[in-house]
Design a protein around this motif. Sequence first.
Motif, PDB file in Angstrom:
ATOM      1  N   MET A 110      28.019   1.929  67.826  1.00 52.07           N
ATOM      2  CA  MET A 110      27.808   2.275  66.424  1.00 52.07           C
ATOM      3  C   MET A 110      28.717   3.435  66.037  1.00 52.07           C
ATOM      4  N   TYR A 111      29.146   3.420  64.778  1.00 51.43           N
ATOM      5  CA  TYR A 111      30.053   4.447  64.276  1.00 51.43           C
ATOM      6  C   TYR A 111      29.483   5.051  62.989  1.00 51.43           C
ATOM      7  N   LEU A 112      29.778   6.329  62.782  1.00 48.02           N
ATOM      8  CA  LEU A 112      29.416   6.995  61.543  1.00 48.02           C
ATOM      9  C   LEU A 112      30.664   7.603  60.930  1.00 48.02           C
ATOM     10  N   SER A 113      30.946   7.208  59.689  1.00 48.09           N
ATOM     11  CA  SER A 113      32.090   7.747  58.954  1.00 48.09           C
ATOM     12  C   SER A 113      31.605   8.748  57.911  1.00 48.09           C
ATOM     13  N   LYS A 114      32.334   9.850  57.804  1.00 46.94           N
ATOM     14  CA  LYS A 114      32.080  10.814  56.734  1.00 46.94           C
ATOM     15  C   LYS A 114      33.300  10.802  55.818  1.00 46.94           C
ATOM     16  N   LEU A 115      33.072  10.455  54.555  1.00 41.25           N
ATOM     17  CA  LEU A 115      34.140  10.338  53.577  1.00 41.25           C
ATOM     18  C   LEU A 115      33.918  11.360  52.476  1.00 41.25           C
ATOM     19  N   LEU A 116      34.797  12.339  52.382  1.00 42.32           N
ATOM     20  CA  LEU A 116      34.698  13.346  51.323  1.00 42.32           C
ATOM     21  C   LEU A 116      35.391  12.799  50.078  1.00 42.32           C
ATOM     22  N   VAL A 117      34.615  12.593  49.054  1.00 40.77           N
ATOM     23  CA  VAL A 117      35.071  11.854  47.881  1.00 40.77           C
ATOM     24  C   VAL A 117      35.745  12.774  46.868  1.00 40.77           C
ATOM     25  N   ASN A 118      36.815  12.268  46.255  1.00 47.06           N
ATOM     26  CA  ASN A 118      37.479  12.956  45.160  1.00 47.06           C
ATOM     27  C   ASN A 118      36.787  12.560  43.861  1.00 47.06           C
ATOM     28  N   THR A 119      36.026  13.469  43.291  1.00 50.08           N
ATOM     29  CA  THR A 119      35.251  13.140  42.094  1.00 50.08           C
ATOM     30  C   THR A 119      36.128  12.896  40.870  1.00 50.08           C
ATOM     31  N   TYR A 120      37.411  13.236  40.960  1.00 48.52           N
ATOM     32  CA  TYR A 120      38.325  12.969  39.854  1.00 48.52           C
ATOM     33  C   TYR A 120      38.956  11.581  39.947  1.00 48.52           C
ATOM     34  N   SER A 121      38.698  10.881  41.040  1.00 50.61           N
ATOM     35  CA  SER A 121      39.244   9.539  41.209  1.00 50.61           C
ATOM     36  C   SER A 121      38.629   8.588  40.186  1.00 50.61           C
ATOM     37  N   ARG A 122      39.464   7.852  39.489  1.00 52.10           N
ATOM     38  CA  ARG A 122      38.963   6.888  38.504  1.00 52.10           C
ATOM     39  C   ARG A 122      38.121   5.814  39.181  1.00 52.10           C
ATOM     40  N   GLU A 123      38.544   5.382  40.369  1.00 55.29           N
ATOM     41  CA  GLU A 123      37.797   4.343  41.079  1.00 55.29           C
ATOM     42  C   GLU A 123      36.416   4.853  41.518  1.00 55.29           C
ATOM     43  N   PHE A 124      36.364   6.117  41.961  1.00 52.28           N
ATOM     44  CA  PHE A 124      35.050   6.635  42.343  1.00 52.28           C
ATOM     45  C   PHE A 124      34.137   6.748  41.127  1.00 52.28           C
ATOM     46  N   ARG A 125      34.645   7.158  40.020  1.00 52.12           N
ATOM     47  CA  ARG A 125      33.802   7.269  38.825  1.00 52.12           C
ATOM     48  C   ARG A 125      33.273   5.897  38.414  1.00 52.12           C
ATOM     49  N   ARG A 126      34.100   4.869  38.587  1.00 45.61           N
ATOM     50  CA  ARG A 126      33.626   3.501  38.348  1.00 45.61           C
ATOM     51  C   ARG A 126      32.488   3.158  39.310  1.00 45.61           C
ATOM     52  N   ASP A 127      32.693   3.486  40.588  1.00 39.52           N
ATOM     53  CA  ASP A 127      31.683   3.194  41.612  1.00 39.52           C
ATOM     54  C   ASP A 127      30.388   3.962  41.359  1.00 39.52           C
ATOM     55  N   HIS A 128      30.513   5.208  40.955  1.00 42.16           N
ATOM     56  CA  HIS A 128      29.330   6.039  40.741  1.00 42.16           C
ATOM     57  C   HIS A 128      28.505   5.524  39.575  1.00 42.16           C
ATOM     58  N   ALA A 129      29.146   4.807  38.659  1.00 40.33           N
ATOM     59  CA  ALA A 129      28.444   4.262  37.499  1.00 40.33           C
ATOM     60  C   ALA A 129      27.855   2.883  37.763  1.00 40.33           C
TER      61      ALA A 129
ATOM     62  N   VAL B 280      35.465   9.796  61.623  1.00 34.85           N
ATOM     63  CA  VAL B 280      34.704   8.700  62.223  1.00 34.85           C
ATOM     64  C   VAL B 280      34.302   9.113  63.634  1.00 34.85           C
ATOM     65  N   ARG B 281      33.002   9.025  63.945  1.00 32.65           N
ATOM     66  CA  ARG B 281      32.557   9.384  65.290  1.00 32.65           C
ATOM     67  C   ARG B 281      31.651   8.310  65.868  1.00 32.65           C
ATOM     68  N   ASP B 282      31.584   8.273  67.183  1.00 31.69           N
ATOM     69  CA  ASP B 282      30.761   7.321  67.917  1.00 31.69           C
ATOM     70  C   ASP B 282      29.314   7.814  67.933  1.00 31.69           C
ATOM     71  N   LEU B 283      28.370   6.927  67.628  1.00 31.98           N
ATOM     72  CA  LEU B 283      26.960   7.308  67.591  1.00 31.98           C
ATOM     73  C   LEU B 283      26.221   7.017  68.888  1.00 31.98           C
ATOM     74  N   GLN B 284      26.934   6.580  69.923  1.00 33.50           N
ATOM     75  CA  GLN B 284      26.240   6.254  71.164  1.00 33.50           C
ATOM     76  C   GLN B 284      25.459   7.444  71.732  1.00 33.50           C
ATOM     77  N   PRO B 285      25.991   8.674  71.686  1.00 29.63           N
ATOM     78  CA  PRO B 285      25.193   9.809  72.181  1.00 29.63           C
ATOM     79  C   PRO B 285      23.855   9.966  71.452  1.00 29.63           C
TER      80      PRO B 285
END
Length: 232
Positions: free
Chosen positions: A1-20, A85-90
Amino acid sequence: MYLSKLLVNTYSREFRRDHADIREMHRTVMSGFHNLPNDSPARQSAAVLWRLDGIHRGFAAYVQSKSKPDWSRLPADYLTEAPQVRDLQPVLDAITPGRRFAFRLIGNPTRTIPRLGNPKSPETGKRTHGQRVARKKPEEQLEWLIRKGEQHGFVIPSGRNGQPDVSPSPCLTLTGQKRSEDKGTITLEPVRFEGHLIVTDAAAFADALQTGIGHGKAYGCGLISLAPPQGR
């Protein structure tokens, strides 16, 4: 299993679309998993769960998956820094009966109201499901979480005040458009749970950690995050 952390750019037009539109956010998350088999639903194939957390001056998206993601297809300005991205096996290895964890969960506490007469579907001949409605009272939300714990191998211990050691708090209502062949909108009223839990059944809890808890898993609900326990 993997866990990704994505720091989002709130000024991104695509993110604003997604957030809505929560369905657009789901599509963006799934863009990291483009080499999946076609014979089963993509989210279930990769065991994808995700959550959007508010942080100082923005948002962080956490995406958990069985397959290692490829975030190269995200729009160029979608993130403020490279994905982590990190491994969740631990974490999975640390799950043992009696183990105590601090946790965070954005859940979708609901109950089902039977439809009048419980009519049969004209297409399938089967009884239709009732209407799912949000549990809005804190005591109902705690009841939902405790019941899920019984199903998924954990209990909520008591805090110093003798009450369950968890705090439910409302999140913003999530909305989105259903698929083109359907009509109407998607509406979820999620709740953030933060507190402590104790594992009672390691296998059941490990399964819940990997597959999520409750409804709305495609739309940012169900992902459990674990951390060492805080001061007792």
